[in-house]
Design a protein around this motif. Structure first.
Motif, mmCIF file in Angstrom:
data_model
loop_
_atom_site.group_PDB
_atom_site.id
_atom_site.type_symbol
_atom_site.label_atom_id
_atom_site.label_comp_id
_atom_site.label_asym_id
_atom_site.label_seq_id
_atom_site.Cartn_x
_atom_site.Cartn_y
_atom_site.Cartn_z
ATOM 1 N N UNK A 63 0.845 -1.195 0.000
ATOM 2 C CA UNK A 63 0.000 0.000 0.000
ATOM 3 C C UNK A 63 0.881 1.247 0.000
ATOM 4 N N UNK A 64 0.572 2.206 -0.855
ATOM 5 C CA UNK A 64 1.360 3.423 -0.941
ATOM 6 C C UNK A 64 0.892 4.430 0.083
ATOM 7 N N UNK A 65 1.823 4.974 0.855
ATOM 8 C CA UNK A 65 1.479 5.991 1.846
ATOM 9 C C UNK A 65 2.030 7.329 1.389
ATOM 10 N N UNK A 66 1.202 8.354 1.436
ATOM 11 C CA UNK A 66 1.647 9.706 1.112
ATOM 12 C C UNK A 66 1.096 10.655 2.149
ATOM 13 N N UNK A 67 1.753 11.788 2.285
ATOM 14 C CA UNK A 67 1.300 12.752 3.276
ATOM 15 C C UNK A 67 -0.016 13.380 2.842
ATOM 16 N N UNK A 68 -0.783 13.852 3.836
ATOM 17 C CA UNK A 68 -2.013 14.559 3.504
ATOM 18 C C UNK A 68 -1.632 15.893 2.859
ATOM 19 N N UNK A 69 -2.319 16.259 1.792
ATOM 20 C CA UNK A 69 -1.893 17.423 1.026
ATOM 21 C C UNK A 69 -2.402 18.746 1.576
ATOM 22 N N UNK A 70 -3.647 18.782 2.018
ATOM 23 C CA UNK A 70 -4.200 20.081 2.400
ATOM 24 C C UNK A 70 -5.331 19.910 3.393
ATOM 25 N N UNK A 71 -5.579 20.967 4.142
ATOM 26 C CA UNK A 71 -6.741 21.035 5.008
ATOM 27 C C UNK A 71 -7.509 22.287 4.624
ATOM 28 N N UNK A 72 -8.486 22.655 5.462
ATOM 29 C CA UNK A 72 -9.210 23.889 5.182
ATOM 30 C C UNK A 72 -10.386 23.722 4.258
ATOM 31 N N UNK A 73 -10.981 22.521 4.233
ATOM 32 C CA UNK A 73 -12.175 22.302 3.421
ATOM 33 C C UNK A 73 -13.369 22.040 4.324
ATOM 34 N N UNK A 74 -14.490 22.609 3.950
ATOM 35 C CA UNK A 74 -15.710 22.462 4.729
ATOM 36 C C UNK A 74 -16.406 21.162 4.313
ATOM 37 N N UNK A 75 -15.997 20.066 4.948
ATOM 38 C CA UNK A 75 -16.528 18.753 4.574
ATOM 39 C C UNK A 75 -17.796 18.393 5.332
ATOM 40 N N UNK A 76 -18.184 19.199 6.308
ATOM 41 C CA UNK A 76 -19.411 18.918 7.043
ATOM 42 C C UNK A 76 -19.349 17.639 7.854
ATOM 43 N N UNK A 77 -18.129 17.158 8.133
ATOM 44 C CA UNK A 77 -17.985 15.955 8.937
ATOM 45 C C UNK A 77 -18.256 14.666 8.186
ATOM 46 N N UNK A 78 -18.406 14.751 6.862
ATOM 47 C CA UNK A 78 -18.664 13.541 6.079
ATOM 48 C C UNK A 78 -17.474 13.271 5.161
ATOM 49 N N UNK A 79 -17.463 12.088 4.579
ATOM 50 C CA UNK A 79 -16.394 11.678 3.672
ATOM 51 C C UNK A 79 -16.862 11.917 2.241
ATOM 52 N N UNK A 80 -16.185 12.787 1.549
ATOM 53 C CA UNK A 80 -16.582 13.174 0.195
ATOM 54 C C UNK A 80 -15.831 12.337 -0.827
ATOM 55 N N UNK A 81 -16.493 11.331 -1.360
ATOM 56 C CA UNK A 81 -15.928 10.538 -2.453
ATOM 57 C C UNK A 81 -16.726 10.758 -3.735
ATOM 58 N N UNK A 82 -17.304 11.945 -3.846
ATOM 59 C CA UNK A 82 -18.069 12.302 -5.045
ATOM 60 C C UNK A 82 -17.553 13.598 -5.665
ATOM 61 N N UNK A 83 -16.266 13.852 -5.482
ATOM 62 C CA UNK A 83 -15.679 15.071 -6.043
ATOM 63 C C UNK A 83 -15.634 15.081 -7.555
ATOM 64 N N UNK A 84 -15.898 13.935 -8.189
ATOM 65 C CA UNK A 84 -16.012 13.923 -9.646
ATOM 66 C C UNK A 84 -17.365 14.462 -10.101
ATOM 67 N N UNK A 85 -18.235 14.768 -9.145
ATOM 68 C CA UNK A 85 -19.496 15.449 -9.450
ATOM 69 C C UNK A 85 -19.506 16.846 -8.838
ATOM 70 N N UNK A 86 -19.282 16.920 -7.539
ATOM 71 C CA UNK A 86 -19.239 18.215 -6.853
ATOM 72 C C UNK A 86 -18.590 18.020 -5.496
ATOM 73 N N UNK A 87 -17.462 18.662 -5.287
ATOM 74 C CA UNK A 87 -16.759 18.546 -4.028
ATOM 75 C C UNK A 87 -17.134 19.649 -3.050
ATOM 76 N N UNK A 88 -16.590 19.596 -1.825
ATOM 77 C CA UNK A 88 -16.900 20.604 -0.811
ATOM 78 C C UNK A 88 -16.138 21.904 -1.059
ATOM 79 N N UNK A 89 -16.618 23.010 -0.496
ATOM 80 C CA UNK A 89 -15.907 24.274 -0.654
ATOM 81 C C UNK A 89 -14.755 24.404 0.333
ATOM 82 N N UNK A 90 -13.818 25.280 0.021
ATOM 83 C CA UNK A 90 -12.813 25.661 1.014
ATOM 84 C C UNK A 90 -13.499 26.488 2.103
ATOM 85 N N UNK A 91 -13.035 26.333 3.335
ATOM 86 C CA UNK A 91 -13.653 27.058 4.439
ATOM 87 C C UNK A 91 -13.515 28.567 4.290
ATOM 88 N N UNK A 92 -12.490 29.012 3.575
ATOM 89 C CA UNK A 92 -12.247 30.448 3.409
ATOM 90 C C UNK A 92 -13.051 31.062 2.268
#
Length: 386
Positions: free
Chosen positions: A1-30
């Motif tokens: 299994x390939x491990x990589x560092x987490x790239x970014x934070x600061x997204x308003x995910x609403x506490x859910x796991x977004x695996x539908x970013x190929x349709x519409x992802x969450x906004x940045x909190x800013x």
């Protein structure tokens, strides 16, 4: 299994796991603060002068250049015309057909439905024969009957299965046949290197609301190779595409650069949202984004193989990571119900009729831990359907 560092934070995910970013992802909190800055600090204070004093008028081109760094396009070749993906695709297809007086318009049968609908409309409008082929048949038609083809329209990622199409080889095939290449990058932009300049692509379009994160209905972009600027003839001739838009003359004179692809007044707040969403993508770089999404997809498959090898056997996407884009598709019973159960467990995916569920691995806000939890939730969701 390939491990990589987490790239970014600061997204308003609403506490859910977004695996539908190929349709519409969450906004940045800013994002809200950025919109407030423009609305209160520019629009409310200067009204129409904001177009000139705050750079609004140039945003379609400046945001386009920012997009170009992700698409492999030199400055001045990408513009966010302010239109929908559908109308932008229509503009590109008609312009491509006007570049070659040939009888056939060739489109990939596995294209997103809009592409097929618009190709049929363009063929009818321009009295061209619509030729719909898939996979090797598409390539064979170009190779054997390419001198009949005015434009070849395809996508680098199959929206259902995630299977990749090689931009370079297919564009080269079209070029050898003398056909114009038109690419729909909607499921590739922001997660796959496209290298449009290096591959000598002619025209390309894509939406701003999938992996690019521009928000619901974010405007589309259009790539126009610099070599075609003086000859391409777009059918939608709006005043922002004029060489002198504020001269207000009755005759249309196309702008000498990529601005000729612009039409009417652009949707400013949507442009601001897209511009804001692009910053972390550009900062990360397309190759790191690709590696991250690839690693997340491999992690998903590894966990799935450990937890539910029976489901892994239902994979309809290519198993080879280099042969697919940033999403995976599984065949499951009652896919619509499974999507609802996953949502109840805090995992957002989407299904495609009749029995596919797609899992997208947007690199900025999906983590390896979320991937593991999503596999657990999937196992429960499908177990209840059997």
């Amino acid at each position: 299994m390939t491990a990589t560092r987490e790239l970014a934070t600061g997204f308003d995910t609403g506490g859910v796991i977004h695996l539908n970013g190929n349709s519409l992802g969450p906004p940045r909190e800013s994002l809200v603060a950025e919109l407030e800055r423009v609305v209160s600090g520019q629009w409310a204070r200067r009204q129409v002068q904001g177009w000139f004093e705050d750079g609004w008028l140039d945003l379609p081109r400046t945001v386009g250049d920012k997009l170009g760094t992700l698409l492999g396009a030199a400055p001045g070749q990408v513009v966010v015309a302010g239109e929908t993906t559908s109308s932008t695709l229509f503009n590109a297809m008609v312009a491509a057909c006007r570049l070659r007086e040939r009888p056939d318009l060739l489109v990939d049968a596995d294209s997103f439905p809009t592409d097929l609908y618009i190709a049929a409309s363009v063929a009818k409008l321009l009295n061209r024969q619509l030729v719909v082929k898939s996979g090797h048949e598409f390539d064979a038609y170009l190779a054997e009957r390419g001198t009949r083809v005015t434009a070849a329209v395809a996508a680098p990622v199959d929206f259902r299965t995630g299977r990749r199409r090689d931009i370079g080889s297919l564009t080269a095939l079209a070029r050898r046949a003398g056909a114009v290449s038109v690419w729909d990058l909607s499921h590739a932009a922001g997660v796959l290197p496209c290298d449009l300049d290096a591959h000598d692509v002619d025209l390309a379009v894509g939406c701003g609301y999938k992996y690019l994160g521009g928000g619901p209905g974010a405007p589309a972009f259009l790539y126009l190779a610099a070599r075609l600027r003086s000859t391409v003839d777009f059918p939608l001739a709006g005043w922002h595409g004029h060489a002198r838009p504020f001269a207000m003359v009755p005759e249309f004179e196309p702008a000498p650069d990529v601005d000729r692809a612009r039409t009417g007044t652009p949707p400013l707040l949507s442009l601001i949202g897209l511009d804001h969403a692009l910053d972390p993508l550009v900062e990360t770089g397309i190759h790191a984004l690709r590696e991250r999404s690839r690693a997340l997809g491999e992690s998903f498959l590894d966990h799935l193989g450990e937890r539910r090898p029976d489901l892994l056997r239902e994979l309809v996407s290519p198993r080879d990571a280099e042969s697919r884009g940033a999403h995976l598709a599984l065949r499951v019973p009652d896919a619509e119900r499974a999507e609802r159960v996953l949502a109840e467990r805090g995992v957002l995916v989407d299904h495609r009729h009749p029995d596919l569920i797609r899992f997208a691995f947007a690199p900025l806000y999906v983590t390896h831990d979320q991937v593991r939890r999503a596999v657990d939730a999937l196992s429960h969701a499908v177990e209840g359907a059997r």
